[in-house]
Write an enzyme that holds these catalytic residues in place. Structure first.
Site, PDB file in Angstrom:
ATOM      1  N   PHE A   5       0.836  -1.212   0.000  1.00  0.00           N
ATOM      2  CA  PHE A   5       0.000   0.000   0.000  1.00  0.00           C
ATOM      3  C   PHE A   5       0.870   1.261   0.000  1.00  0.00           C
ATOM      4  O   PHE A   5       0.896   2.027  -0.985  1.00  0.00           O
ATOM      5  CB  PHE A   5      -0.947  -0.067   1.210  1.00  0.00           C
ATOM      6  CG  PHE A   5      -1.528   1.251   1.615  1.00  0.00           C
ATOM      7  CD1 PHE A   5      -2.172   2.067   0.683  1.00  0.00           C
ATOM      8  CD2 PHE A   5      -1.431   1.691   2.932  1.00  0.00           C
ATOM      9  CE1 PHE A   5      -2.705   3.304   1.060  1.00  0.00           C
ATOM     10  CE2 PHE A   5      -1.962   2.909   3.316  1.00  0.00           C
ATOM     11  CZ  PHE A   5      -2.589   3.728   2.376  1.00  0.00           C
ATOM     12  N   GLY A  36       1.663  -7.755  -0.546  1.00  0.00           N
ATOM     13  CA  GLY A  36       1.431  -6.779  -1.612  1.00  0.00           C
ATOM     14  C   GLY A  36       0.969  -7.480  -2.869  1.00  0.00           C
ATOM     15  O   GLY A  36       0.759  -8.691  -2.871  1.00  0.00           O
ATOM     16  N   LEU A  88      20.630  -8.901  -0.733  1.00  0.00           N
ATOM     17  CA  LEU A  88      20.256  -8.415  -2.068  1.00  0.00           C
ATOM     18  C   LEU A  88      21.450  -7.703  -2.679  1.00  0.00           C
ATOM     19  O   LEU A  88      22.045  -6.820  -2.049  1.00  0.00           O
ATOM     20  CB  LEU A  88      19.078  -7.433  -1.932  1.00  0.00           C
ATOM     21  CG  LEU A  88      18.645  -6.682  -3.189  1.00  0.00           C
ATOM     22  CD1 LEU A  88      18.088  -7.633  -4.249  1.00  0.00           C
ATOM     23  CD2 LEU A  88      17.581  -5.631  -2.836  1.00  0.00           C
ATOM     24  N   ASN A  92      19.857  -6.524   6.312  1.00  0.00           N
ATOM     25  CA  ASN A  92      20.300  -6.637   4.911  1.00  0.00           C
ATOM     26  C   ASN A  92      20.206  -5.306   4.174  1.00  0.00           C
ATOM     27  O   ASN A  92      21.102  -4.940   3.396  1.00  0.00           O
ATOM     28  CB  ASN A  92      19.450  -7.673   4.164  1.00  0.00           C
ATOM     29  CG  ASN A  92      19.810  -9.097   4.571  1.00  0.00           C
ATOM     30  OD1 ASN A  92      20.952  -9.367   4.959  1.00  0.00           O
ATOM     31  ND2 ASN A  92      18.847  -9.996   4.504  1.00  0.00           N
ATOM     32  N   TYR A 132       5.390  -7.841  15.732  1.00  0.00           N
ATOM     33  CA  TYR A 132       5.513  -6.634  14.903  1.00  0.00           C
ATOM     34  C   TYR A 132       6.213  -5.532  15.695  1.00  0.00           C
ATOM     35  O   TYR A 132       7.193  -4.938  15.231  1.00  0.00           O
ATOM     36  CB  TYR A 132       4.116  -6.193  14.485  1.00  0.00           C
ATOM     37  CG  TYR A 132       4.041  -4.966  13.606  1.00  0.00           C
ATOM     38  CD1 TYR A 132       4.526  -4.985  12.304  1.00  0.00           C
ATOM     39  CD2 TYR A 132       3.430  -3.792  14.070  1.00  0.00           C
ATOM     40  CE1 TYR A 132       4.407  -3.859  11.483  1.00  0.00           C
ATOM     41  CE2 TYR A 132       3.309  -2.678  13.253  1.00  0.00           C
ATOM     42  CZ  TYR A 132       3.801  -2.715  11.959  1.00  0.00           C
ATOM     43  OH  TYR A 132       3.686  -1.607  11.150  1.00  0.00           O
TER      44      TYR A 132
HETATM   45  P1  NAD Z   1       1.519  -3.651   3.027  1.00  0.00           P
HETATM   46  O1  NAD Z   1       1.278  -4.982   3.624  1.00  0.00           O
HETATM   47  O2  NAD Z   1       0.519  -3.123   2.065  1.00  0.00           O
HETATM   48  O3  NAD Z   1       2.936  -3.593   2.315  1.00  0.00           O
HETATM   49  C1  NAD Z   1       4.055  -4.291   2.767  1.00  0.00           C
HETATM   50  C2  NAD Z   1       4.819  -4.801   1.560  1.00  0.00           C
HETATM   51  O4  NAD Z   1       6.014  -5.474   2.009  1.00  0.00           O
HETATM   52  C3  NAD Z   1       4.030  -5.825   0.734  1.00  0.00           C
HETATM   53  O5  NAD Z   1       4.049  -5.478  -0.624  1.00  0.00           O
HETATM   54  C4  NAD Z   1       4.755  -7.145   0.995  1.00  0.00           C
HETATM   55  O6  NAD Z   1       4.619  -8.064  -0.054  1.00  0.00           O
HETATM   56  C5  NAD Z   1       6.183  -6.659   1.227  1.00  0.00           C
HETATM   57  N1  NAD Z   1       7.010  -7.600   1.975  1.00  0.00           N
HETATM   58  C6  NAD Z   1       6.749  -8.160   3.186  1.00  0.00           C
HETATM   59  N2  NAD Z   1       7.749  -8.970   3.554  1.00  0.00           N
HETATM   60  C7  NAD Z   1       8.681  -8.919   2.559  1.00  0.00           C
HETATM   61  C8  NAD Z   1       9.941  -9.530   2.363  1.00  0.00           C
HETATM   62  N3  NAD Z   1      10.474 -10.380   3.260  1.00  0.00           N
HETATM   63  N4  NAD Z   1      10.634  -9.240   1.234  1.00  0.00           N
HETATM   64  C9  NAD Z   1      10.128  -8.382   0.307  1.00  0.00           C
HETATM   65  N5  NAD Z   1       8.934  -7.769   0.452  1.00  0.00           N
HETATM   66  C10 NAD Z   1       8.214  -8.045   1.557  1.00  0.00           C
HETATM   67  O7  NAD Z   1       1.702  -2.634   4.263  1.00  0.00           O
HETATM   68  P2  NAD Z   1       1.771  -1.047   4.289  1.00  0.00           P
HETATM   69  O8  NAD Z   1       0.617  -0.553   5.025  1.00  0.00           O
HETATM   70  O9  NAD Z   1       2.044  -0.535   2.930  1.00  0.00           O
HETATM   71  O10 NAD Z   1       3.054  -0.829   5.196  1.00  0.00           O
HETATM   72  C11 NAD Z   1       4.320  -0.537   4.636  1.00  0.00           C
HETATM   73  C12 NAD Z   1       5.316  -0.233   5.732  1.00  0.00           C
HETATM   74  O11 NAD Z   1       4.882   0.896   6.508  1.00  0.00           O
HETATM   75  C13 NAD Z   1       5.511  -1.379   6.724  1.00  0.00           C
HETATM   76  O12 NAD Z   1       6.860  -1.475   7.062  1.00  0.00           O
HETATM   77  C14 NAD Z   1       4.679  -0.959   7.914  1.00  0.00           C
HETATM   78  O13 NAD Z   1       5.191  -1.498   9.101  1.00  0.00           O
HETATM   79  C15 NAD Z   1       4.816   0.552   7.875  1.00  0.00           C
HETATM   80  N6  NAD Z   1       3.678   1.207   8.530  1.00  0.00           N
HETATM   81  C16 NAD Z   1       2.462   1.273   7.891  1.00  0.00           C
HETATM   82  C17 NAD Z   1       1.396   1.900   8.530  1.00  0.00           C
HETATM   83  C18 NAD Z   1       0.049   2.043   7.870  1.00  0.00           C
HETATM   84  O14 NAD Z   1      -0.871   2.613   8.462  1.00  0.00           O
HETATM   85  N7  NAD Z   1      -0.151   1.609   6.652  1.00  0.00           N
HETATM   86  C19 NAD Z   1       1.554   2.405   9.825  1.00  0.00           C
HETATM   87  C20 NAD Z   1       2.802   2.283  10.443  1.00  0.00           C
HETATM   88  C21 NAD Z   1       3.849   1.694   9.771  1.00  0.00           C
END
Ligand code: NAD
Ligand code: UDP
Length: 312
Positions: free
Chosen positions: A15, A40, A65, A103, A149
């Site tokens: 997202f 994702g 990577l 990494n 988390y």
């Molecule tokens: P999301 O689940 O939509 O996106 C996370 C992405 O990371 C996905 O595309 C997933 O496939 C990828 N991913 C997970 N593990 C992976 C791995 N080992 N290797 C490669 N890709 C991997 O979540 P989001 O809401 O977009 O959150 C993105 C980041 O922002 C996260 O780190 C989250 O902790 C942080 N965050 C988000 C929010 C929020 O409100 N959306 C709030 C606080 C923090």
């Protein structure tokens, strides 16, 4: 012609990551998006695949990577982020926060790149200080369902700060509060996609507990701008990014019903274990150090998000 700067975005098919890809491409950066589609999806970045400044690498960042080209920024956003996701993916969540961050710090160090960690308001746990300033150390249950988390992100902050102090790396920590907008996954379990999809399907809105817990919601375009400002700043201390406009979950459900023009009822269901009772960012630091604050109201953002869910 001036050479474009290249940004690696892990979690770029998620997202926030997919919005960041779009935002940084529009600002003249070259983007290398790294994702393994754990939470994702390819459809989130389908419109970018034709761009000559966009490269996608399907890779699990818990494994090292190697990238041949010059890299100027590494934005580490890969991680399950919804409580439902990290409850079903506990080990992957811990690994991407710990090994993945290690990494990506290694990659940034080798490339002499700026590093930005996507941290979270969850580092404050169920906060005893309200609103939460960056100086608050938090109230986290390490072995509860959210511990995988919260502790992974706390470790990620610690190792990011260690790379800054020990290796002199230009590293930044964004403490992101609840963010919403188009491209959230329909079934990801978070409150915004849940309530909107329920409201649009005339199904009851599942309010957990009595709905008196609070959250503060930031629209995605504001968040992308805040992250970009932090990335380009000289700041190396953690910065809260979020919208301090705070609602009880029950009021938020009523707001969505109203904006969606839905006649759905409210269904009260049990409150998940360790669900934080309040959450609201103190964003004075972001205002002062980055000159950033959200511009899009929650209503305006929700209208756009409801429209997106209606059409997708
Ligand atoms: P999301 O689940 O939509 O996106 C996370 C992405 O990371 C996905 O595309 C997933 O496939 C990828 N991913 C997970 N593990 C992976 C791995 N080992 N290797 C490669 N890709 C991997 O979540 P989001 O809401 O977009 O959150 C993105 C980041 O922002 C996260 O780190 C989250 O902790 C942080 N965050 C988000 C929010 C929020 O409100 N959306 C709030 C606080 C923090
Ligand atoms: N919530 C809810 N109904 C849902 C989904 C979530 O009442 O269908 C509540 C949840 O208990 C929490 C808030 O909404 O208090 C925000 O939940 P979310 O999963 O979006 O993220 P969190 O802020 O807990 O990380």
């Amino acid at each position: 012609m001036k050479q474009k700067k290249t940004v690696v975005i892990t979690g770029g098919a998620g997202f926030i990551g997919s919005h960041l890809c779009r935002f940084l491409l529009s600002r003249g950066f070259r983007v290398v998006c790294v994702d393994n589609f754990l939470t994702g999806s390819e459809s989130n970045i389908a419109d970018l695949e034709g761009s000559s400044d966009f490269v996608f690498i399907n890779h699990d960042v818990t494994l090292p990577l190697e990238i041949k080209e010059a890299i100027h920024y590494v934005l580490h956003f890969a991680s399950p982020a919804s409580p439902v996701d990290y409850d079903r993916l506990p080990i992957q969540t811990l690994k991407v926060g710990a090994l993945g961050t290690h990494n990506m710090l290694g990659l940034a160090k080798f490339k002499k790149a700026v590093f930005v960690l996507a941290s979270t308001s969850e580092v404050y746990g169920d906060p005893l200080v309200h609103p939460q300033p960056e100086s608050y150390w938090g109230n986290v249950n390490p072995i509860g369902p959210r511990g995988v988390y919260d502790e992974a992100k706390r470790f990620a902050e610690a190792i990011t700060m260690a790379y800054h102090t020990f290796h002199g790396m230009d590293a930044k920590i964004a403490r992101i509060f609840n963010t919403f907008g188009p491209f959230m996954r329909r079934g990801d379990g978070r409150v915004v996609p849940n309530f909107i999809t329920q409201a649009l399907a005339d199904k009851p809105l599942t309010v957990y507990g009595d709905g008196s817990q609070t959250r503060s919601f930031c629209y995605i375009t504001d968040m992308a701008e805040g992250i970009c400002k932090l990335m380009l700043s000289k700041v190396n201390e953690p910065v809260n990014l979020g919208n301090p406009d705070e609602y009880t979950v029950l009021d938020f459900a009523r707001k969505i019903l109203n904006l969606a023009g839905s006649s759905s009822k409210i269904a009260y269901t049990p409150l998940p274990v360790d669900d934080p009772k309040t959450r609201c960012p103190d964003i004075s630091k972001a205002k002062k150090l980055l000159g950033w604050e959200p511009k899009v109201s929650v209503d305006e953002g929700l209208k756009k998000t409801i429209e997106w869910f209606r059409n997708n």
